[in-house]
Design an enzyme around this catalytic site. Structure first.
Site, PDB file in Angstrom:
ATOM      1  N   VAL A  52       0.805  -1.229   0.000  1.00 39.75           N
ATOM      2  CA  VAL A  52       0.000   0.000   0.000  1.00 39.75           C
ATOM      3  C   VAL A  52       0.837   1.277   0.000  1.00 39.75           C
ATOM      4  O   VAL A  52       0.286   2.371  -0.100  1.00 39.75           O
ATOM      5  CB  VAL A  52      -0.966   0.030   1.206  1.00 39.75           C
ATOM      6  CG1 VAL A  52      -1.994  -1.077   1.099  1.00 39.75           C
ATOM      7  CG2 VAL A  52      -0.198  -0.063   2.514  1.00 39.75           C
ATOM      8  N   TYR A  53       2.153   1.171   0.119  1.00 37.01           N
ATOM      9  CA  TYR A  53       2.977   2.375   0.239  1.00 37.01           C
ATOM     10  C   TYR A  53       3.019   3.152  -1.080  1.00 37.01           C
ATOM     11  O   TYR A  53       3.303   2.589  -2.136  1.00 37.01           O
ATOM     12  CB  TYR A  53       4.412   2.020   0.642  1.00 37.01           C
ATOM     13  CG  TYR A  53       4.593   1.606   2.086  1.00 37.01           C
ATOM     14  CD1 TYR A  53       3.542   1.641   2.991  1.00 37.01           C
ATOM     15  CD2 TYR A  53       5.829   1.177   2.549  1.00 37.01           C
ATOM     16  CE1 TYR A  53       3.712   1.261   4.308  1.00 37.01           C
ATOM     17  CE2 TYR A  53       6.014   0.792   3.872  1.00 37.01           C
ATOM     18  CZ  TYR A  53       4.951   0.832   4.739  1.00 37.01           C
ATOM     19  OH  TYR A  53       5.129   0.449   6.043  1.00 37.01           O
TER      20      TYR A  53
END
Length: 210
Positions: A52-53
């Site tokens: 998700v970064y």
């Protein structure tokens, strides 16, 4: 560089890990790639990311993946120099399997992470957060599949307390599933919540990455 053993993983990692949550925004691709290369040149071989970064532009449920894509580009000709850790479980969409630790989510997101990272194997695969709605047996069975297929070398967790690690170890021993080898916790001079968990991790050979 003096490398350290990361729990029972078999990995020797630098005492400093390159975190990449800001890759994408404000750290643009060209600067992020330069940072990765300078870290490797300095002997830092431990790189941490998550599916998700994508930097500070992230919002809850956005698709993510930006950091992994940048790392994949940066390691294109240097993959063997790095121990790469990534994560699964945080929301990255609005669908029912876009968060959590169901077998569908773990195995689907694993394949997506492998593609973005341009690699056949993830060294250290973390559960990003506990999933109270999915039985641990379901999630651990999926991890066994991933390890058996050669897509994951070692299993780790993030944001888990010692009592949760204890249950994971018990189930792993009972069912011959992958054993948790490392725990990433928000531990610092300002955050002491996990102070009492360190002794448990030391006793059971679980590496700690604060």
């Amino acid at each position: 560089m003096e490398y350290r053993r990361l729990g029972a993983s078999g990995f020797l990692v630098s005492p400093v890990c390159l975190g990449t949550m800001t890759f994408g925004s404000p750290v643009e691709k060209k600067d992020a790639i330069r940072l990765v290369h300078e870290a490797l040149d300095s002997g830092v071989n431990f790189i941490d990311t998550a599916n998700v970064y994508e930097g500070y532009s992230r919002f809850m449920g956005s698709a993510g993946g930006v950091s992994e894509e940048i790392i994949g580009e940066a390691l294109k000709d240097r993959r063997d120099q790095a121990i790469v850790a990534t994560k699964v479980g945080a929301p990255n969409g609005d669908g029912p399997h876009d968060k959590g630790l169901t077998a569908v989510t773990i195995l689907r997101e694993l394949d997506r992470s492998l593609k973005r990272l341009k690699t056949d194997t993830i060294d250290l695969y973390h559960w990003h957060w506990p999933d109270e709605k999915t039985p641990l047996e379901t999630s651990l069975s999926a991890m066994e599949t991933a390890v058996r297929q050669g897509k994951v070398r070692a299993f780790a967790v993030s944001n888990h307390f010692a009592w949760q690690l204890c249950e994971l170890l018990w189930l792993a021993d009972k069912n011959a599933w992958p054993r948790v080898v490392a725990s990433q916790i928000p531990y610092s001079l300002l955050r002491r919540d996990y102070q009492n968990d360190l002794a448990f991790c030391a006793k059971h050979d679980i590496g700690v990455t604060p």
